[in-house]
Design an enzyme around this catalytic site. Structure first.
Site, PDB file in Angstrom:
ATOM      1  N   ASP A 107       0.818  -1.224   0.000  1.00  0.00           N
ATOM      2  CA  ASP A 107       0.000   0.000   0.000  1.00  0.00           C
ATOM      3  C   ASP A 107       0.846   1.266   0.000  1.00  0.00           C
ATOM      4  O   ASP A 107       0.426   2.312   0.490  1.00  0.00           O
ATOM      5  CB  ASP A 107      -0.966   0.018   1.203  1.00  0.00           C
ATOM      6  CG  ASP A 107      -1.759  -1.263   1.304  1.00  0.00           C
ATOM      7  OD1 ASP A 107      -2.258  -1.719   0.268  1.00  0.00           O
ATOM      8  OD2 ASP A 107      -1.871  -1.818   2.415  1.00  0.00           O
ATOM      9  N   LYS A 155       2.284   1.966  -5.117  1.00  0.00           N
ATOM     10  CA  LYS A 155       3.003   1.442  -6.292  1.00  0.00           C
ATOM     11  C   LYS A 155       2.187   1.581  -7.579  1.00  0.00           C
ATOM     12  O   LYS A 155       2.737   1.900  -8.621  1.00  0.00           O
ATOM     13  CB  LYS A 155       3.315  -0.047  -6.090  1.00  0.00           C
ATOM     14  CG  LYS A 155       4.223  -0.321  -4.917  1.00  0.00           C
ATOM     15  CD  LYS A 155       4.346  -1.798  -4.651  1.00  0.00           C
ATOM     16  CE  LYS A 155       3.063  -2.470  -4.225  1.00  0.00           C
ATOM     17  NZ  LYS A 155       2.522  -2.072  -2.920  1.00  0.00           N
ATOM     18  N   GLY A 197      -4.321  -4.476  -4.514  1.00  0.00           N
ATOM     19  CA  GLY A 197      -5.386  -3.533  -4.822  1.00  0.00           C
ATOM     20  C   GLY A 197      -4.722  -2.215  -5.140  1.00  0.00           C
ATOM     21  O   GLY A 197      -4.481  -1.414  -4.259  1.00  0.00           O
ATOM     22  N   HIS A 198      -4.365  -2.049  -6.398  1.00  0.00           N
ATOM     23  CA  HIS A 198      -3.640  -0.838  -6.788  1.00  0.00           C
ATOM     24  C   HIS A 198      -4.646   0.217  -7.222  1.00  0.00           C
ATOM     25  O   HIS A 198      -5.348   0.048  -8.204  1.00  0.00           O
ATOM     26  CB  HIS A 198      -2.656  -1.145  -7.914  1.00  0.00           C
ATOM     27  CG  HIS A 198      -1.574  -2.097  -7.486  1.00  0.00           C
ATOM     28  ND1 HIS A 198      -0.727  -2.722  -8.355  1.00  0.00           N
ATOM     29  CD2 HIS A 198      -1.197  -2.500  -6.252  1.00  0.00           C
ATOM     30  CE1 HIS A 198       0.114  -3.480  -7.685  1.00  0.00           C
ATOM     31  NE2 HIS A 198      -0.150  -3.376  -6.407  1.00  0.00           N
ATOM     32  N   GLN A 219       1.982  -5.959  -2.879  1.00  0.00           N
ATOM     33  CA  GLN A 219       2.313  -6.047  -1.445  1.00  0.00           C
ATOM     34  C   GLN A 219       3.670  -5.352  -1.226  1.00  0.00           C
ATOM     35  O   GLN A 219       4.008  -4.473  -1.980  1.00  0.00           O
ATOM     36  CB  GLN A 219       2.319  -7.492  -0.953  1.00  0.00           C
ATOM     37  CG  GLN A 219       0.963  -8.188  -1.009  1.00  0.00           C
ATOM     38  CD  GLN A 219       0.695  -8.832  -2.351  1.00  0.00           C
ATOM     39  OE1 GLN A 219       1.540  -9.502  -2.907  1.00  0.00           O
ATOM     40  NE2 GLN A 219      -0.485  -8.644  -2.874  1.00  0.00           N
TER      41      GLN A 219
HETATM   42  P1  GDP Z   1      -0.407   0.110  -3.847  1.00  0.00           P
HETATM   43  O1  GDP Z   1      -1.076  -1.201  -3.597  1.00  0.00           O
HETATM   44  O2  GDP Z   1       1.005   0.163  -3.408  1.00  0.00           O
HETATM   45  O3  GDP Z   1      -0.602   0.595  -5.241  1.00  0.00           O
HETATM   46  O4  GDP Z   1      -1.132   1.153  -2.904  1.00  0.00           O
HETATM   47  P2  GDP Z   1      -2.716   1.352  -2.693  1.00  0.00           P
HETATM   48  O5  GDP Z   1      -3.342   1.683  -3.986  1.00  0.00           O
HETATM   49  O6  GDP Z   1      -3.256   0.234  -1.895  1.00  0.00           O
HETATM   50  O7  GDP Z   1      -2.710   2.580  -1.671  1.00  0.00           O
HETATM   51  C1  GDP Z   1      -2.184   3.783  -1.977  1.00  0.00           C
HETATM   52  C2  GDP Z   1      -3.289   4.836  -1.883  1.00  0.00           C
HETATM   53  O8  GDP Z   1      -2.708   6.099  -1.765  1.00  0.00           O
HETATM   54  C3  GDP Z   1      -4.151   4.894  -3.119  1.00  0.00           C
HETATM   55  O9  GDP Z   1      -5.455   5.228  -2.730  1.00  0.00           O
HETATM   56  C4  GDP Z   1      -3.526   6.012  -3.934  1.00  0.00           C
HETATM   57  O10 GDP Z   1      -4.465   6.671  -4.759  1.00  0.00           O
HETATM   58  C5  GDP Z   1      -3.030   6.924  -2.866  1.00  0.00           C
HETATM   59  N1  GDP Z   1      -1.794   7.642  -3.158  1.00  0.00           N
HETATM   60  C6  GDP Z   1      -0.689   7.209  -3.819  1.00  0.00           C
HETATM   61  N2  GDP Z   1       0.291   8.131  -3.740  1.00  0.00           N
HETATM   62  C7  GDP Z   1      -0.203   9.152  -3.020  1.00  0.00           C
HETATM   63  C8  GDP Z   1       0.333  10.394  -2.561  1.00  0.00           C
HETATM   64  O11 GDP Z   1       1.487  10.724  -2.814  1.00  0.00           O
HETATM   65  N3  GDP Z   1      -0.473  11.169  -1.803  1.00  0.00           N
HETATM   66  C9  GDP Z   1      -1.747  10.822  -1.503  1.00  0.00           C
HETATM   67  N4  GDP Z   1      -2.476  11.662  -0.768  1.00  0.00           N
HETATM   68  N5  GDP Z   1      -2.292   9.667  -1.908  1.00  0.00           N
HETATM   69  C10 GDP Z   1      -1.526   8.846  -2.647  1.00  0.00           C
END
Ligand code: GDP
Length: 394
Positions: free
Chosen positions: A13, A16, A40-41, A211
């Site tokens: 999370d 990525k 869950g990206h 992950q």
């Molecule tokens: P992933 O699984 O690593 O892709 O991460 P997730 O999608 O589960 O969680 C990341 C959350 O943070 C998502 O809702 C993104 O839209 C949001 N997000 C990503 N980068 C940023 C950021 O720099 N700032 C903010 N406020 N939200 C972000």
């Protein structure tokens, strides 16, 4: 051929998906190498929020092909649904998505096993059958995409289902619905390829991790881990590439830390601040909706993750969420039970000099450059901070 990698350095999370979406246009192929629909990206396409569980996050770029590589396990029903949803949005997913013939299938019995065995509750898995599917894969009784071409595939699925059901005689039977069999048929609409041969027809590949490193089945806090290799070693294994074909390894790190599910979390924050972070950072699992535990950035763990992945550059996300705090803490040492923190001045926004000072301090502590920062959830909310660094090897 060169494979650059985006992977998470914490417990997942880290953001990525958004970073892969932002980097994808530089590549011919974006490839998932491990995991299943526990990923869950979350990203935004033309302002619309999309959560991708199995389709790589490069799918929104017309010139980019996406591969679900052999290291992945897929749930046919979820994948078919996801492809249909993207098609409805006008994304040309059927032309751009390729499925490795060695990818393994998550079957209804795998989800059922998580429900009846209660193992999932202890670890806090997403209950999507991913662990049992990998377990069958390693026990050499799993079913791969390529097996669906063989005449006996239905019987093999029935046999595997019966095999597991026998272990839990009192449990309700596994339902093998029409929808499941249809989804298997619908998988044929996707392009099946040999991961090895197909990748070798391309030159620039971006491997997309799911992950995070601290959830890796070998490197993470076992047994509170995921069932696959989330580290760079997983790229080699899951995409069938050699270590010397790996180029950049972008490590994505949140400016703080979160963890979903059970397991050690030395810098965990309790109380009001944790609730503030959960709300402000929208720290709720994209797959399960569970609230994420929140904590401070942990440098000893970050150094570990950087080392085992050979990270060449960092991308720090979500510094904007901490904006407004008078100070922030970062763990610099101590023990897991009594972490030692450094307290640094807070920042009003990510363009505040204090944020830049925070980034420089991290670089000095860990000796790896912070190449870029993400400052919000949308594709355009990111900046390459170290333009001086040559990151494009030819
Ligand atoms: P992933 O699984 O690593 O892709 O991460 P997730 O999608 O589960 O969680 C990341 C959350 O943070 C998502 O809702 C993104 O839209 C949001 N997000 C990503 N980068 C940023 C950021 O720099 N700032 C903010 N406020 N939200 C972000």
């Amino acid at each position: 051929m060169r494979v650059d990698v985006v992977l998470g350095l914490q417990w997942g999370d880290e953001g990525k998906g958004k970073i892969v979406d932002a980097l994808a246009e530089r590549y011919e192929v974006v490839a998932r190498f491990q995991g299943g629909p526990n990923a869950g990206h979350t990203l935004y396409h033309h302002g619309q929020k999309v959560v991708l569980h199995q389709v790589p996050a490069g799918i929104f770029h017309e010139g980019v092909r996406c591969l679900i590589g052999d290291g992945v396990v897929i749930d046919p029903e979820i994948l078919v649904q996801e492809v249909e949803g993207l098609s409805r949005m006008g994304v040309g997913v059927e032309e751009r998505l390729y499925l490795g013939r060695g990818v393994h299938l998550i079957l209804p019995v795998h989800r059922w096993l998580e429900a009846v065995s209660q193992e999932a509750d202890k670890i806090g898995t997403t209950r999507r059958g991913i662990g049992p599917a990998y377990a069958d894969r390693y026990a050499r009784r799993g079913i791969a995409v390529a097996d669906l071409e063989k005449p006996d595939y239905r019987q093999r699925i029935l046999d595997l289902t019966a095999y597991h059901q026998k272990q839990f005689p009192g449990a309700p039977p596994v339902e093998l619905s029409d929808r499941f069999w249809e989804a298997l048929e619908n998988l044929r609409r996707l392009r099946w390829v040999s991961t090895y041969e197909w990748l070798r027809q391309h030159r620039r590949i971006l491997a997309e991790g799911s992950q995070g490193t601290l959830l890796d089945v070998f490197a993470g806090s076992y047994p509170y881990v995921t069932s696959s290799h989330t580290t760079v070693a997983g790229v080699c294994a899951g995409l069938l590439v050699a270590p010397q074909e790996i180029g950049q390894v972008w490590g994505v790190v949140k400016a703080y830390a979160t963890r979903v599910g059970a397991g050690p979390f030395p810098t965990e924050i309790a109380g009001e601040l944790a609730i503030w972070l959960q709300e402000r950072g929208n720290e709720r699992g994209s797959t399960t909706g569970r609230l994420r535990r929140c904590g401070w950035l942990d440098l000893p763990l970050l150094k570990y993750a950087i080392t085992i992945n050979g990270v060449t550059a960092l991308i720090i996300t979500k510094g904007d969420i901490l904006a407004g705090l008078p100070s922030v803490k970062v763990r610099i040492g101590g023990s897991d039970d009594a972490p030692l923190y450094e307290e640094l001045p807070g920042w009003k926004s990510t363009s505040d000099p204090n944020y830049e000072a925070f980034l420089r301090w991290i670089e000095a502590q860990i000796g790896v450059p912070v190449w870029a920062i993400s400052t919000g959830p949308h594709r355009q909310d990111w900046q390459i901070r170290r333009k001086d660094l040559l990151v494009e090897k030819t």
